[in-house]
Each structure stands twice: as C-alpha cells, then as structure tokens.
Design a protein around this motif. Structure first.
Motif, PDB file in Angstrom:
ATOM      1  N   ALA A  75       0.833  -1.203   0.000  1.00 51.96           N
ATOM      2  CA  ALA A  75       0.000   0.000   0.000  1.00 51.96           C
ATOM      3  C   ALA A  75       0.867   1.253   0.000  1.00 51.96           C
ATOM      4  N   LEU A  76       0.332   2.319  -0.545  1.00 50.95           N
ATOM      5  CA  LEU A  76       1.009   3.610  -0.507  1.00 50.95           C
ATOM      6  C   LEU A  76       1.051   4.109   0.935  1.00 50.95           C
ATOM      7  N   ARG A  77       2.157   4.729   1.295  1.00 53.79           N
ATOM      8  CA  ARG A  77       2.313   5.238   2.657  1.00 53.79           C
ATOM      9  C   ARG A  77       2.026   6.730   2.690  1.00 53.79           C
ATOM     10  N   GLN A  78       1.168   7.127   3.614  1.00 49.78           N
ATOM     11  CA  GLN A  78       0.730   8.518   3.674  1.00 49.78           C
ATOM     12  C   GLN A  78       1.886   9.469   3.922  1.00 49.78           C
ATOM     13  N   SER A  96       0.134   2.110  -8.299  1.00 49.53           N
ATOM     14  CA  SER A  96       0.068   0.868  -7.531  1.00 49.53           C
ATOM     15  C   SER A  96      -0.971  -0.045  -8.159  1.00 49.53           C
ATOM     16  N   ASN A  97      -1.159  -1.218  -7.542  1.00 48.70           N
ATOM     17  CA  ASN A  97      -2.170  -2.155  -8.032  1.00 48.70           C
ATOM     18  C   ASN A  97      -3.576  -1.753  -7.620  1.00 48.70           C
ATOM     19  N   ASP A  98      -3.704  -0.827  -6.703  1.00 46.54           N
ATOM     20  CA  ASP A  98      -5.022  -0.403  -6.250  1.00 46.54           C
ATOM     21  C   ASP A  98      -5.674   0.500  -7.295  1.00 46.54           C
ATOM     22  N   VAL A  99      -6.983   0.607  -7.215  1.00 48.76           N
ATOM     23  CA  VAL A  99      -7.769   1.423  -8.139  1.00 48.76           C
ATOM     24  C   VAL A  99      -8.429   2.547  -7.340  1.00 48.76           C
ATOM     25  N   ALA A 100      -8.210   3.775  -7.744  1.00 49.99           N
ATOM     26  CA  ALA A 100      -8.801   4.910  -7.036  1.00 49.99           C
ATOM     27  C   ALA A 100     -10.270   5.029  -7.381  1.00 49.99           C
ATOM     28  N   LEU A 101     -11.072   5.452  -6.408  1.00 51.96           N
ATOM     29  CA  LEU A 101     -12.495   5.662  -6.593  1.00 51.96           C
ATOM     30  C   LEU A 101     -12.833   7.131  -6.439  1.00 51.96           C
ATOM     31  N   GLU A 102     -13.875   7.555  -7.118  1.00 50.09           N
ATOM     32  CA  GLU A 102     -14.322   8.935  -7.011  1.00 50.09           C
ATOM     33  C   GLU A 102     -14.727   9.240  -5.573  1.00 50.09           C
ATOM     34  N   GLY A 103     -14.132  10.292  -5.018  1.00 51.93           N
ATOM     35  CA  GLY A 103     -14.468  10.711  -3.669  1.00 51.93           C
ATOM     36  C   GLY A 103     -13.766   9.940  -2.571  1.00 51.93           C
ATOM     37  N   SER A 104     -12.922   8.957  -2.941  1.00 51.91           N
ATOM     38  CA  SER A 104     -12.218   8.150  -1.935  1.00 51.91           C
ATOM     39  C   SER A 104     -10.744   8.045  -2.309  1.00 51.91           C
ATOM     40  N   PRO A 105      -9.941   9.075  -2.022  1.00 47.48           N
ATOM     41  CA  PRO A 105      -8.522   9.026  -2.379  1.00 47.48           C
ATOM     42  C   PRO A 105      -7.809   7.913  -1.628  1.00 47.48           C
ATOM     43  N   HIS A 118       1.824  28.072  -4.908  1.00 46.98           N
ATOM     44  CA  HIS A 118       1.902  27.039  -5.936  1.00 46.98           C
ATOM     45  C   HIS A 118       1.073  25.824  -5.526  1.00 46.98           C
ATOM     46  N   LYS A 119       0.227  25.357  -6.429  1.00 47.08           N
ATOM     47  CA  LYS A 119      -0.611  24.202  -6.160  1.00 47.08           C
ATOM     48  C   LYS A 119       0.013  22.953  -6.784  1.00 47.08           C
ATOM     49  N   VAL A 120      -0.066  21.842  -6.045  1.00 49.22           N
ATOM     50  CA  VAL A 120       0.427  20.557  -6.521  1.00 49.22           C
ATOM     51  C   VAL A 120      -0.755  19.607  -6.639  1.00 49.22           C
ATOM     52  N   ALA A 121      -0.897  18.966  -7.782  1.00 48.21           N
ATOM     53  CA  ALA A 121      -1.984  18.015  -7.984  1.00 48.21           C
ATOM     54  C   ALA A 121      -1.508  16.620  -7.614  1.00 48.21           C
ATOM     55  N   LEU A 122      -2.353  15.864  -6.931  1.00 46.76           N
ATOM     56  CA  LEU A 122      -2.055  14.474  -6.578  1.00 46.76           C
ATOM     57  C   LEU A 122      -2.936  13.568  -7.433  1.00 46.76           C
ATOM     58  N   TRP A 123      -2.289  12.734  -8.246  1.00 51.07           N
ATOM     59  CA  TRP A 123      -3.007  11.838  -9.151  1.00 51.07           C
ATOM     60  C   TRP A 123      -2.643  10.394  -8.838  1.00 51.07           C
ATOM     61  N   HIS A 124      -3.543   9.475  -9.212  1.00 48.20           N
ATOM     62  CA  HIS A 124      -3.254   8.049  -9.032  1.00 48.20           C
ATOM     63  C   HIS A 124      -3.438   7.309 -10.350  1.00 48.20           C
ATOM     64  N   TRP A 135     -15.491  -4.032  -4.226  1.00 47.03           N
ATOM     65  CA  TRP A 135     -16.277  -4.534  -5.357  1.00 47.03           C
ATOM     66  C   TRP A 135     -16.265  -3.522  -6.512  1.00 47.03           C
ATOM     67  N   GLU A 136     -16.417  -2.244  -6.193  1.00 49.69           N
ATOM     68  CA  GLU A 136     -16.398  -1.226  -7.238  1.00 49.69           C
ATOM     69  C   GLU A 136     -15.016  -1.155  -7.902  1.00 49.69           C
ATOM     70  N   ARG A 137     -13.963  -1.286  -7.117  1.00 50.89           N
ATOM     71  CA  ARG A 137     -12.616  -1.311  -7.694  1.00 50.89           C
ATOM     72  C   ARG A 137     -12.451  -2.511  -8.631  1.00 50.89           C
ATOM     73  N   LEU A 138     -12.942  -3.639  -8.211  1.00 51.70           N
ATOM     74  CA  LEU A 138     -12.829  -4.842  -9.038  1.00 51.70           C
ATOM     75  C   LEU A 138     -13.584  -4.676 -10.352  1.00 51.70           C
ATOM     76  N   ILE A 139     -14.782  -4.116 -10.307  1.00 52.71           N
ATOM     77  CA  ILE A 139     -15.570  -3.941 -11.527  1.00 52.71           C
ATOM     78  C   ILE A 139     -14.880  -2.960 -12.479  1.00 52.71           C
ATOM     79  N   ARG A 140     -14.309  -1.900 -11.931  1.00 51.10           N
ATOM     80  CA  ARG A 140     -13.576  -0.959 -12.785  1.00 51.10           C
ATOM     81  C   ARG A 140     -12.398  -1.662 -13.462  1.00 51.10           C
ATOM     82  N   GLN A 141     -11.722  -2.529 -12.731  1.00 50.33           N
ATOM     83  CA  GLN A 141     -10.598  -3.241 -13.324  1.00 50.33           C
ATOM     84  C   GLN A 141     -11.067  -4.244 -14.378  1.00 50.33           C
ATOM     85  N   VAL A 142     -12.192  -4.889 -14.139  1.00 43.81           N
ATOM     86  CA  VAL A 142     -12.758  -5.793 -15.145  1.00 43.81           C
ATOM     87  C   VAL A 142     -13.037  -5.026 -16.434  1.00 43.81           C
TER      88      VAL A 142
END
Length: 684
Positions: free
Chosen positions: A369-372, A394-403, A415-421, A499-506
């Motif tokens: 897992a990613l370390r905060q 990473s192998n994880d899948v990001a969900l909307e509203g759940s970073p 200066h603003k920095v964007a965090l993407w996954h 389950w939602e992460r799995l479906i997105r990966q499917v």
C-alpha cells in the motif's frame, strides 16, 4: 468554481494563474445507464471554419500531432459518464481563433434520452474552474456545450448550449466540413472523401503487408502486422456498426502516408526447436527476488517506454495536465527534504516552448500500500520546488471521492500541486489499446510496447492490478452467512468499495482485449455523492447478501449484469435483450435458440413478460429440442429475454485460483465469449 449560464463568458486568466492547459469534461446520464454520445472538437480560424479535416477531432481522430488536442476517453461518474478532453492552449496554432466543444448522438437518437448534460473545465492540477449545465436539448442530436476563443492575447470561455436537430452533419456543415448527401440516412453521414482517406491510413498497403519507416529512416517489412484496426477505416457515423443499422459503403482509396502499426492477429511461428527454448526479453523479470527490486524495475521499465513511445507517454500524462512536448524520465532522483534527501521512485519532465512540467512518481507493486507520510513528503517537495504534480502508481484502483492517500495541502503556498493516481491495470489497458487496436507510429514503438506488456503480465512482475478484496471481505461474508450483518456496518462499505474497484478493473481488462469502450453503469439519484451511494449499496448488501454491478460494452445490445450472492456462493452473469418489434413469438424463440447454438448447455434463458408473474425459463440443454417451451402459457406480451450463466464463487479475498477476484474474471470472460459474442454477431 464558477457556475455559468447560457451565453455567459469568462476569461480563463481570471479563474486560474495557470490556464495554459485545461481539461474539458462533457458529461451526461440516463435512467437505464445505456445512453451515450460521442464528443468532438473543432478548431476554427478567423472565418469561423476549419482549415481542413485535420482540425476536426473525434474518436476516430482523437489527438493532434502538436499535442494541442487529445480526447482522453470516458470515465464513469456517480450519475453516468464523462468524456474528458485535454487542451494545451499554448500549443494551439496561431491561426486558430476558436475551439468548439460538442457532442452528438448516433442512430437517430436525441439528447432527450439523456439527463444532466454538464460541461466542466479544470486546470492542469485537476481543480474545477467552471461548470455549465445544458438545458432544453431534448430534440437535438448534436449540441455545442461551449467554446474557447482568443481575446486580447488570452483565452476566454463561452457557455453556448446550442443544439442541432440535424445531428453531427448539420454541426459539421456549419463549420466548413462537407458532408456526403448521398450517405445521409438515419445516421449523420460520411465526411469528405479526404477525411475518409486520412482515416483509412494506408488500407491498400495494409492488405498486402506493407513496409513502414524504421527509427533509422529505412524501411522495415511488417507482413504479419497487416490488419489495421477497424476504427481506423471509418468515420464516426459509420463505425462501428450498431444493432439494427445498415452501413452504406464508404469510398476508400489507397494512401501512401505512414500507416499505424498494430500487433499481428496471429503470433508468428516460433523458430525454437522445442518449448524449453525461451525467447530473449528486453525486460527480464524472472530473477526479481524482492518487492524493492520489483518496484525499482517496474518504475524504470514504464518510465523508459513512456519517454521513447510518444503516443504512450502522452496518453498516460495528458489526463494529469501535462502538456504535449519532449518528455524525459528519471528514476531514484535525490531531492533534499529537511535534514535528509528523499528519493522518489521516478520523475517525469515535459518541456514545451521553454516551459517545464514536472511530476514526481511513487510506485508500489504486489499488495504493498502507498504510505501517507511518504506521499506527503513528495507533495511538500513538489510544492517547494514548483513542480506540478505527484503521481502514485500501484495495483489499487482509485475511486471517485475516496482518495487512496490523504495529504495536507498548505493553503499558504501560492503554488498548487496536484495528486493523481494510476493503476497498473490502467497502464496495461492503455498499452493494449495502442498496439492491438489503435496503432503506434512505427515498428520499434510497437515492439517496445509489446515488451512492456509481456513484463507487466508476467507472474513475477508484481504489476497485476487490484488483487485483494481487503480485510473486511471474510468477516462480511461470514456475517452474511450467519445473518448477523447489520445495516450501517462500516465493513460492508469497505466490501462495496472493493467490489467497485474490481468492476472498474474488469472494465479496463475487457476493454483492452476488445478494443472497445467498456464502462461500469452507476445508477444514482441526481446530486447524490459517491459516499452516500456506496452507503446505500452497503445497506442493500446487508439486506439481501448480494453484490450487484452492471457493465456497458460498446456496440453490445443490452447491459451485462453481474451478481455475487454471498449467501449461496454463486456468481451470476446475465444480459437482457428486448423482444423484436416484428415477427411472431415462436419465430423469436427459435431464432434465439439457433443463435446460441454454440453457447454452453447450462445457459439459462428466461422469457420476460408484462405483469408481476414471471415468464417461462429453462436451460439451453432442455430448450434446444423444444424452443416453444419459452412461450408463456396462457399467452402474454413478451418484452424480452434474459440470458444467464451461473458459476461457483471463490471464497478467499485474493487473486489465487480459489480467490473471489479470479472467479469474477473467469465468469465475465466465459459469459462474454460464449453468449455476448453470439448476440453481437446477430446484431451485425
């Protein structure tokens, strides 16, 4: 965020200090989850016309060579889906005065079938600058959502909301694109022969095994990479063919322009004497012994290919606000932070017109897992150095509203920095789309992408995508089995998120294999947020013990539904198809059974009828000799048929042979290959 109304305009400089690159989003929803539209972008000169067909961008022509326009594809939202478009305004040619952003429907459909037509514009950090809801478009088949235009040395946005009852043909004609009137039927018509020629991309050469330019400027024969993807041979009104529609022939002439290179449909015959001879690989993976080695190797391999294959690198970074330009990538870069340096796994730097865009990369493989604290350090370093983004992989899948990682943003910093996954599954998907379906610039690039794919898909790479349902999986499954799971249990929400992460990966995996858009269907009330939607699904899981999901596959009749019954341990994949509008019921059922001649005998077929009582049902094994058993008695109006397959559900939370994730993948693959494909062939 500034909310716009029709006719309003605003300068981008007033909304963001860095509006040189923006991401436009065109979104909509439908009650059935089945509605969709195609986005398009037109670049107009001072006369309000396109200079030529190259200034018209749609899904068959998704990007500009100068990087000023790139269609990023669809992403699911809580209420439907959103098409995103990357616009690098600094790279837009000086002759272009306006950029029109539009969407159109096909097959005679109008926007009255869609809800929540919405336009958003975000800066390169992902912060939404403005929004615009389009109203009164019900009778329209094409709609201009908005436009960007030059004014006093800067760019402004205007909320347009103008509709065209004549569809894409009317919109294109208004802006100087000729339409073939002879080809106008229910569809939007073909564009000019010149545009068709450009999209054909060397059809005659591809049929004879053409040669393409090698990196050294010579010619490299590619007899087995002959077949071009179908989408390169047609215009949006004619490709791909949709159910029930006839496609008029498109004039196609040979073109000598450099063609795209895709993987051959069939593998070349090996010259090895036996299977023990292993081919040499550019990226060997079998000797990796530790997670650190896997992370280091995976980062270096991916970043190297991104830098060397421009189409691939641009595709992965455009959605993060990166400009189109010269890309260089680095690994293990020491950057001072406090008393000791930090070493992010990678760094991406893109140069465009003397300006630099920089992103730090933090990579994890296997189930790590990613370390905060680590990601927070990199965000702080990026902010202090003026870098634009931090990308986690990473192998994880990001969900909307759940970073995946919560970080603090110092509001005092200008200066603003964007965090993407980015998920490894998405990396694999994009590589598959390029080399198997859309094509890349030359043979060397195709080979590099193939080697990357072989590396990512190796058992020892650690880059296998989402592969663990989480610690709540077994407790929730056991609690459902003994009926002790109560509504409001936070563990149920964790399972729903997994389950939602799995479906997105499917969807990513299936879309990469098919070369089609595959998206999860998410039905929610207007205005609902992702957290409340998942909480409602978790409560439903507590009540009936079933996880539900729906997936829409482009050009497939119906929606593929997937249900995981945790009480019975069964997976159900199904699809509903409407009853034909003409003919007799007995002819319908006979034709359906013939169509499924090669489907497994255990496919369940159910007749759907009007009224509360269900229709007759049975397996194909029983119905093949007597299709008339599907007719309701007493007679009732047949509305459609539901086809289903059942499979035992894996019990463990991981991706092993006995795991739940593996069983879901196998269930979807079997149902698609044996049932859905048969329905698609009928539609064609």
């Amino acid at each position: 965020m500034r909310e716009m109304t029709k006719g309003m305009n605003v300068g981008l400089a007033a909304l963001s200090e860095d509006a040189g690159a923006v991401i436009a989003g065109l979104g909509w929803s439908s009650a059935s989850g089945d509605g969709d539209a195609d986005v398009s972008v037109l670049l107009l000169d001072a006369d309000g016309k396109v200079r030529d067909e190259e200034d018209f961008y749609f899904y068959n022509h998704p990007s500009a060579t100068d990087g000023s326009v790139q269609l990023l594809g669809k992403t699911p939202t809580a209420n439907g889906s959103e098409d995103r478009i990357s616009l690098d305004l600094t790279a837009t040619p000086d002759a272009i005065e306006r950029i029109v952003l539009a969407a159109s429907r096909y097959g005679g459909s109008g926007f009255g079938d869609l809800d929540d037509l919405r336009f958003t514009l975000a800066d390169r950090t992902g912060e939404t600058l403005l929004g615009f809801s389009v109203q009164d478009a019900e009778a329209m088949r094409a709609v201009i959502f908005g436009e960007l235009y030059r004014r006093d040395g800067g760019w402004k946005f205007r909320a347009v909301g103008q509709g065209y009852a004549s569809g894409l043909a009317g919109l294109a004609t208004d802006f100087g694109i000729d339409v073939d009137d002879d080809g106008e039927t229910e569809q939007d018509g073909a564009l000019t022969e010149g545009l068709t020629e450009r999209l054909t991309e060397g059809l005659a050469e591809s049929l004879t095994g053409s040669a393409v330019e090698s990196p050294a400027g010579g010619r490299a024969a590619l007899p087995e990479a002959a077949a071009l993807p179908a989408k390169l041979l047609t215009v949006p009104a004619q490709a791909p063919a949709r159910a029930g529609e006839s496609v008029p022939p498109t004039p196609q002439r040979p073109r000598t322009a450099r063609k795209k290179v895709t993987l051959p449909a069939l593998a070349r015959k090996s010259l090895a004497e036996n299977d023990s001879w292993r081919p040499a690989r550019l990226f060997p993976v079998g000797t990796l012994k530790s997670d650190h080695e896997r992370e280091t190797r995976a980062t270096s391999v991916l970043l190297a290919v991104m830098a060397q294959v421009p189409e691939f690198g641009r595709r992965l970074t455009a959605g993060f606000g990166a400009p189109a330009g010269r890309m260089e990538t680095f690994t293990e870069v020491p950057l001072r932070h406090g008393d000791a340096p930090r070493r992010p796994d990678g760094l991406i730097r893109v140069e465009r017109a003397g300006k630099l865009w920089t992103a730090l990369v933090e990579t994890k493989t296997n189930g790590n897992a990613l370390r905060q604290t680590q990601v927070q350090d990199y965000v702080d370093i990026a902010a202090r150095r003026g870098y634009e983004a931090v990308i986690t992989l990473s192998n994880d899948v990001a969900l909307e509203g759940s970073p995946l990682v919560e970080v603090r943003i110092d509001g005092r910093r200008k200066h603003k920095v964007a965090l993407w996954h980015l998920s490894w599954a998405e990396v694999t998907h994009q590589a598959q789309m390029l080399i198997r379906h859309e094509g890349v610039g030359n043979a060397a690039h195709a080979w590099l992408l193939q080697e990357l794919l072989l590396y990512l898909q190796h058992d020892n790479s650690g880059c296998h995508g989402f592969q663990n349902m989480g610690p709540a999986w077994v407790p929730v499954r056991n609690a459902i089995d003994n009926e002790t799971l109560c509504e409001g249990d936070p563990r149920a929400v964790e399972v729903v998120e997994s389950w939602e992460r799995l479906i997105r990966q499917v969807c990513l995996r299936l879309g990469g294999e098919l070369g089609q858009k595959v998206l999860p269907v998410q039905k929610a009330r207007r205005g609902s947020d992702p957290h409340s939607r998942r909480a409602a699904l978790a409560d439903q899981l507590c009540r009936d013990g079933v996880l539900h999901a729906e997936v829409k596959i482009q050009d497939t009749p119906g929606v593929l539904a997937l249900g995981a019954d945790l009480r019975t341990g069964k997976l159900r994949t199904s699809i509903e198809i409407p009853a034909p509008e003409v003919g007799y019921p007995l002819s319908w059922v006979k034709r359906l059974v013939r169509q499924l001649a090669d489907a497994p005998a255990d496919v369940h077929v159910e007749t759907m009828v009007d009224g509360p009582a269900g229709g007759p049902r049975g397996t194909l094994e029983r119905l093949r000799p007597e299709p008339a058993d599907l007719l309701p008695r007493p007679p009732a109006a047949i509305t459609g048929f539901r086809l289903s397959l059942f499979k035992g559900m894996g019990s463990t939370r991981g991706n092993a042979e006995s795991g739940f994730i593996r069983s879901v993948d196998e269930a979807v693959d079997r149902f698609h290959a044996t049932v859905v494909v048969a329905l698609e062939h009928k539609a064609r």
